[in-house]
Write a protein that holds these residues in place. Structure first.
Motif, PDB file in Angstrom:
ATOM      1  N   UNK A  14       0.973  -1.330   0.173  1.00 27.29           N
ATOM      2  CA  UNK A  14      -0.050  -0.032   0.482  1.00 27.29           C
ATOM      3  C   UNK A  14       1.321   1.530  -0.185  1.00 27.29           C
ATOM      4  N   UNK A  15       1.899   1.047   0.669  1.00 31.86           N
ATOM      5  CA  UNK A  15       2.596   2.343   1.111  1.00 31.86           C
ATOM      6  C   UNK A  15       3.486   2.747  -0.224  1.00 31.86           C
ATOM      7  N   UNK A  16       4.053   1.539  -1.341  1.00 31.23           N
ATOM      8  CA  UNK A  16       4.867   1.774  -2.207  1.00 31.23           C
ATOM      9  C   UNK A  16       3.833   2.004  -3.287  1.00 31.23           C
ATOM     10  N   UNK A  35      -1.043   9.154   0.795  1.00 28.49           N
ATOM     11  CA  UNK A  35      -0.754   8.191   1.746  1.00 28.49           C
ATOM     12  C   UNK A  35      -1.552   8.130   3.073  1.00 28.49           C
ATOM     13  N   UNK A  36      -2.465   8.761   3.159  1.00 29.92           N
ATOM     14  CA  UNK A  36      -4.167   8.578   3.442  1.00 29.92           C
ATOM     15  C   UNK A  36      -4.486   7.631   3.589  1.00 29.92           C
ATOM     16  N   UNK A  37      -4.855   7.154   2.732  1.00 30.95           N
ATOM     17  CA  UNK A  37      -5.207   5.795   2.495  1.00 30.95           C
ATOM     18  C   UNK A  37      -4.467   4.787   2.198  1.00 30.95           C
ATOM     19  N   UNK A  38      -2.942   4.940   2.383  1.00 34.97           N
ATOM     20  CA  UNK A  38      -2.076   3.880   2.606  1.00 34.97           C
ATOM     21  C   UNK A  38      -2.234   3.649   4.460  1.00 34.97           C
ATOM     22  N   UNK A  39      -2.464   4.942   4.997  1.00 33.83           N
ATOM     23  CA  UNK A  39      -2.377   4.813   6.183  1.00 33.83           C
ATOM     24  C   UNK A  39      -3.593   3.988   7.001  1.00 33.83           C
ATOM     25  N   UNK A  61       9.856   0.205   3.995  1.00 35.82           N
ATOM     26  CA  UNK A  61      10.817  -0.133   2.843  1.00 35.82           C
ATOM     27  C   UNK A  61       9.309   0.180   1.049  1.00 35.82           C
ATOM     28  N   UNK A  62       8.407   0.064   1.867  1.00 30.28           N
ATOM     29  CA  UNK A  62       7.438   0.761   0.946  1.00 30.28           C
ATOM     30  C   UNK A  62       6.936   1.563   0.236  1.00 30.28           C
ATOM     31  N   UNK A  63       7.530   3.041   0.997  1.00 22.91           N
ATOM     32  CA  UNK A  63       8.007   3.591   0.795  1.00 22.91           C
ATOM     33  C   UNK A  63       9.021   3.761  -0.394  1.00 22.91           C
TER      34      UNK A  63
END
Length: 83
Positions: A14-16, A35-39, A61-63
């Motif tokens: 999700x963060x990637x 980033x809100x959705x990934x969070x 790692x994803x970011x």
């Protein structure tokens, strides 16, 4: 994705995706939404299936991987990206 992984696969993926979207469309609203959705994955994973270190390392790692993917496939010049 069975949920028993280190780092958290859900957080990494999700963060990637959020990182690629946020780097491609660098506006504040787009970054907030991506980033809100990934969070939103974080509280779900901490609800009992993952420990904090799995999720935090998955996020980092994803970011990082999303940023590397964006930089390697971007049609922007290095000067444009630096802005």
């Amino acid at each position: 994705m069975g949920g028993d992984s280190f780092p958290s696969v859900h957080a990494s993926v999700s963060w990637a995706i959020a990182s690629v979207i946020a780097h491609e469309y660098p506006g504040a609203l787009t970054q907030l939404l991506a980033y809100g959705v990934a969070g939103g994955v974080v509280p779900r994973r901490w609800a009992g299936q993952s420990i904090a270190s799995e999720v935090l390392i998955g996020i980092a790692l994803g970011w990082y991987m999303g940023r590397k993917f964006f930089l390697s496939h971007s049609h922007y010049s290095a000067a444009d990206i630096a802005k």
